[in-house]
Design an enzyme around this catalytic site. Structure first.
Site, mmCIF file in Angstrom:
data_model
loop_
_atom_site.group_PDB
_atom_site.id
_atom_site.type_symbol
_atom_site.label_atom_id
_atom_site.label_comp_id
_atom_site.label_asym_id
_atom_site.label_seq_id
_atom_site.Cartn_x
_atom_site.Cartn_y
_atom_site.Cartn_z
ATOM 1 C CD GLU A 65 -4.829 -38.431 9.744
ATOM 2 O OE1 GLU A 65 -4.131 -38.086 8.780
ATOM 3 O OE2 GLU A 65 -5.084 -39.596 10.001
ATOM 4 C CG ASP A 66 -2.075 -33.540 9.790
ATOM 5 O OD1 ASP A 66 -1.739 -34.711 10.025
ATOM 6 O OD2 ASP A 66 -2.074 -33.042 8.652
ATOM 7 N NE ARG A 85 -1.743 -28.273 8.704
ATOM 8 C CZ ARG A 85 -2.223 -29.488 8.529
ATOM 9 N NH1 ARG A 85 -1.418 -30.455 8.146
ATOM 10 N NH2 ARG A 85 -3.510 -29.749 8.716
ATOM 11 N NE ARG A 130 5.282 -30.852 8.659
ATOM 12 C CZ ARG A 130 4.260 -30.671 7.848
ATOM 13 N NH1 ARG A 130 3.029 -30.893 8.275
ATOM 14 N NH2 ARG A 130 4.459 -30.258 6.611
ATOM 15 C CG HIS A 160 2.057 -36.997 8.535
ATOM 16 N ND1 HIS A 160 1.190 -36.268 7.739
ATOM 17 C CD2 HIS A 160 2.529 -36.125 9.469
ATOM 18 C CE1 HIS A 160 1.142 -35.016 8.167
ATOM 19 N NE2 HIS A 160 1.952 -34.892 9.206
ATOM 20 C CB CYS A 252 -4.742 -35.973 5.981
ATOM 21 S SG CYS A 252 -4.836 -35.858 4.222
HETATM 22 C C1 CIR Z 1 1.148 -30.428 5.318
HETATM 23 O O1 CIR Z 1 2.283 -30.487 4.864
HETATM 24 O O2 CIR Z 1 0.940 -30.287 6.521
HETATM 25 C C2 CIR Z 1 -0.005 -30.523 4.358
HETATM 26 N N1 CIR Z 1 0.345 -29.896 3.128
HETATM 27 C C3 CIR Z 1 -0.414 -31.961 4.128
HETATM 28 C C4 CIR Z 1 -0.912 -32.628 5.375
HETATM 29 C C5 CIR Z 1 -1.410 -34.003 5.125
HETATM 30 N N2 CIR Z 1 -1.797 -34.597 6.346
HETATM 31 C C6 CIR Z 1 -1.883 -35.901 6.545
HETATM 32 O O3 CIR Z 1 -1.597 -36.686 5.672
HETATM 33 N N3 CIR Z 1 -2.269 -36.324 7.742
#
Ligand code: CIR
Length: 264
Positions: A65-66, A85, A130, A160, A252
């Site tokens: 999702e990110d 990432r 972020r 988030h 996510c």
């Molecule tokens: C992070 O910190 O980027 C990952 N460990 C977790 C990301 C979770 N993403 C989301 O909820 N959209």
């Protein structure tokens, strides 16, 4: 038809980014089994799951999702806030390019898809650790032509925006009021949307994945689930305990969007 892009849990998930949680051991096999159940829930709700190959060296790559914001008209590939990432974007962009025209967030912008909550033609973007204002401006100029409004909102205390608020029905948002302010979501464009608060004992309970009229929801928040069911919202419960240890939740792990009518 809805497409749900997912990605296999990386064997290196134990090295994931953590911001608000302490590191605890993650059971990889269990994480993968739970992820399969999550994908089954997507299928049961009518999605065609398109799974991307595992990225063994990218610990957080299950959290697709990110990496993109997918709208009916285009997709925007993000520039994730965590440097570790950023290599996740290439393969997601290649896959999404089969379905949508692509736009890209560029430096100095940083954006995680978990910070973007779309309600109709409004995209709320959380200014979390972020995502920043430069990305908000870029996103706005990429999608304004399609009639979307992009609005930055403050978020604090969580990773988030969608850790703090997500949509659970056409006119209802589920919210943790300690992490976002309801007033930020007001205004004429927000119409008659109702707020449903999580149970205060379940701080992480505001993240749900709405598919049509049902939600995919973690088993770990029974009190808030009761509130949702009392509202008549159908809940498909999934155990995502291992992904939660990596600070993940249910939105996510997928990118859900309409398949274009013209696509095969
Ligand atoms: C992070 O910190 O980027 C990952 N460990 C977790 C990301 C979770 N993403 C989301 O909820 N959209």
């Amino acid at each position: 038809m809805l497409i749900a892009i997912t990605r296999e849990v990386s064997r290196s998930i134990a090295q994931c980014e953590l911001t608000h949680l302490s590191r605890v051991q993650i059971d990889l096999e269990l994480a993968r089994t739970q992820h399969q159940h999550y994908q089954q829930a997507l299928t049961e709700l009518g999605c065609k799951v398109v799974g991307l190959a595992e990225q063994p060296d990218l610990p957080d790559s299950v959290f697709v999702e990110d990496i993109a914001i997918v709208l009916d008209e285009c997709a925007v590939i993000t520039r994730p806030g965590a440097e570790s990432r950023r290599p996740e974007t290439d393969s997601v962009a290649r896959k999404l390019g089969e379905y949508r025209k692509l736009g890209f967030i560029e430096a100095p912008g940083t954006l995680d898809g978990g910070d973007v909550l779309r309600v109709d033609r409004t995209l709320y973007v959380g200014l979390s650790g972020r995502s920043n204002n430069a990305a908000v401006d870029q996103l706005r100029s990429l999608i304004a032509r399609y009639g979307y409004t992009v609005k930055a909102v403050e978020v604090s205390g969580c990773l988030h925006l969608k850790s703090a608020v997500s949509q659970v029905a056409e006119n209802t948002l589920l919210v943790n009021p300690r992490w976002v302010k309801a007033a930020d979501f007001g205004g004429a464009d927000f119409g008659a949307v109702e707020w449903l608060e999580i149970d205060p004992a379940e701080a992480y309970a505001a993240n749900t994945l709405l598919i049509d009229k049902s939600i995919i929801y973690p088993t770990s928040f029974p009190r808030t689930r009761q509130r949702l069911e009392q509202r008549g919202i159908p809940v498909v419960a999934v155990d995502v305990s291992e992904l939660q240890k990596a600070e993940g939740a249910v939105t996510c792990c997928s990118l859900v969007f309409k398949q274009p009518a013209t696509a095969a």
